[in-house]
Design a protein around this motif. Structure first.
Motif, PDB file in Angstrom:
ATOM      1  N   GLU A  93       0.274  -1.311   0.293  1.00 32.22           N
ATOM      2  CA  GLU A  93       0.167   0.073  -0.473  1.00 32.22           C
ATOM      3  C   GLU A  93       0.281   1.617  -0.029  1.00 32.22           C
ATOM      4  N   PRO A  94       2.025   1.524   0.665  1.00 30.90           N
ATOM      5  CA  PRO A  94       2.901   2.781   0.834  1.00 30.90           C
ATOM      6  C   PRO A  94       3.600   2.444  -0.482  1.00 30.90           C
ATOM      7  N   VAL A  95       3.747   1.263  -1.012  1.00 29.57           N
ATOM      8  CA  VAL A  95       4.265   1.546  -2.383  1.00 29.57           C
ATOM      9  C   VAL A  95       2.926   2.409  -3.725  1.00 29.57           C
ATOM     10  N   ILE A  96       1.875   1.828  -3.095  1.00 26.44           N
ATOM     11  CA  ILE A  96       0.917   1.894  -4.727  1.00 26.44           C
ATOM     12  C   ILE A  96       0.898   4.245  -4.043  1.00 26.44           C
ATOM     13  N   HIS A  97       0.597   4.232  -3.021  1.00 34.15           N
ATOM     14  CA  HIS A  97       0.458   5.215  -3.078  1.00 34.15           C
ATOM     15  C   HIS A  97       1.277   6.599  -3.558  1.00 34.15           C
ATOM     16  N   PHE A  98       2.316   6.077  -3.348  1.00 35.29           N
ATOM     17  CA  PHE A  98       2.961   6.640  -3.467  1.00 35.29           C
ATOM     18  C   PHE A  98       3.138   7.163  -5.031  1.00 35.29           C
ATOM     19  N   PHE A  99       3.682   6.062  -5.870  1.00 33.35           N
ATOM     20  CA  PHE A  99       3.057   6.105  -7.798  1.00 33.35           C
ATOM     21  C   PHE A  99       2.189   6.586  -8.372  1.00 33.35           C
ATOM     22  N   ARG A 100       0.535   6.878  -7.303  1.00 33.43           N
ATOM     23  CA  ARG A 100      -0.471   7.277  -7.462  1.00 33.43           C
ATOM     24  C   ARG A 100      -0.210   8.705  -7.371  1.00 33.43           C
ATOM     25  N   GLY A 101       0.862   9.190  -6.499  1.00 38.14           N
ATOM     26  CA  GLY A 101       0.944  10.048  -6.630  1.00 38.14           C
ATOM     27  C   GLY A 101       2.203  11.147  -7.967  1.00 38.14           C
ATOM     28  N   ILE A 102       2.248  10.825  -8.818  1.00 40.96           N
ATOM     29  CA  ILE A 102       2.928  10.903  -9.682  1.00 40.96           C
ATOM     30  C   ILE A 102       1.749  10.900 -11.304  1.00 40.96           C
ATOM     31  N   PRO A 103       2.106  12.526 -11.461  1.00 40.88           N
ATOM     32  CA  PRO A 103       1.061  12.278 -12.703  1.00 40.88           C
ATOM     33  C   PRO A 103       1.112  11.770 -13.611  1.00 40.88           C
TER      34      PRO A 103
END
Length: 258
Positions: A93-103
């Motif tokens: 989940e932390p990795v997912i939220h990191f990458f989803r924050g990148i446009p």
């Protein structure tokens, strides 16, 4: 019934009124950057209905459809797995939220470096853009299933497949559908951006080329086409969603009436 018909009529008449205002307001325009709507429509017909329909319009629509389908399918499958297995969700989940924050548009240069300027790059970028909204919506939808339903699944000893198809998927489907609709909108934006930044083909590329070549009528024709495609895609998705979720919409209507 009367109110819904009135709203439908307003929804139809408002765009027509805007087009009429555009037509008459620009009829005598001599500004090279804002040509008359009549001239734009002529170029629209010449470019997008004949000259570039098969080579560019169909190419953009194919990339959008393929990328959206791949992204949504991956988001659904991975979202179900993460929602059903807490240990895996806590790990990723932390990795997912990191990458989803990148446009998603910011990934275009990286994908160009890794994949090149071909169709694969554009499809991969569209798929990545469509992936995260569906993934998050699926995870949240499955995790928000009522606890009473989960207890019923345990009492009746339903298998994992039966829980997903009979309980979790129907309960989470409204939220998943909303996530898919967001994925469609983001994927459409990324389709245009990827063509403008890394391609010489497609609606976005030709629209940008027209702007750089000071062909204002061609540019406005491309913008008009993109607006129509976005509107039609969202309308088709909304119709399909209403048909698939007719039971949910009817239930909500009964709750509001009560």
């Amino acid at each position: 019934m009367k109110s819904s018909k009135a709203l439908w009529a307003i929804g139809v008449l408002t765009p027509l009124a805007a087009l009429a205002a555009w037509w008459f307001g620009s009829a005598n325009s001599t500004n090279p950057f804002f040509p008359p709507l009549q001239q734009i429509l002529i170029r629209f017909q010449e470019l997008w209905l004949f000259a570039h329909f098969s080579s560019d319009v169909m190419l953009s629509l194919r990339n959008l459809t393929l990328g959206f389908t791949l992204g949504v399918a991956a988001g659904l499958v991975i979202g179900f797995v993460l929602a059903m297995v807490p240990l895996i969700r806590w790990m990723f989940e932390p990795v997912i939220h990191f990458f989803r924050g990148i446009p998603a548009v910011a990934l275009v240069p990286i994908l160009i470096t890794l994949i090149g300027f071909g169709v694969e790059m554009r499809v991969a970028n569209i798929a990545l853009a469509a992936f995260f909204p569906t993934l998050i919506a699926t995870m949240d939808g499955i995790r928000s299933v009522d606890g009473g339903l989960k207890d019923v699944c345990q009492v009746y000893r339903l298998t994992t497949a039966e829980r997903i198809t009979r309980v979790y998927l129907p309960s989470a489907s409204p939220q998943i559908a909303s996530g898919m609709q967001v994925s469609l909108q983001v994927a459409f934006i990324v389709m245009i951006a990827s063509e403008m930044l890394g391609s010489s083909q497609g609606i976005g590329a030709l629209t940008l080329l027209a702007q750089q070549s000071f062909m204002s009528a061609d540019m406005w024709a491309g913008i008009l086409l993109l607006g129509l495609i976005g509107f039609m895609a969202n309308m088709v998705f909304e119709l399909v969603k209403r048909r698939v979720l007719a039971w949910y919409i009817g239930l909500r209507a009964q709750e509001r009436a009560a």
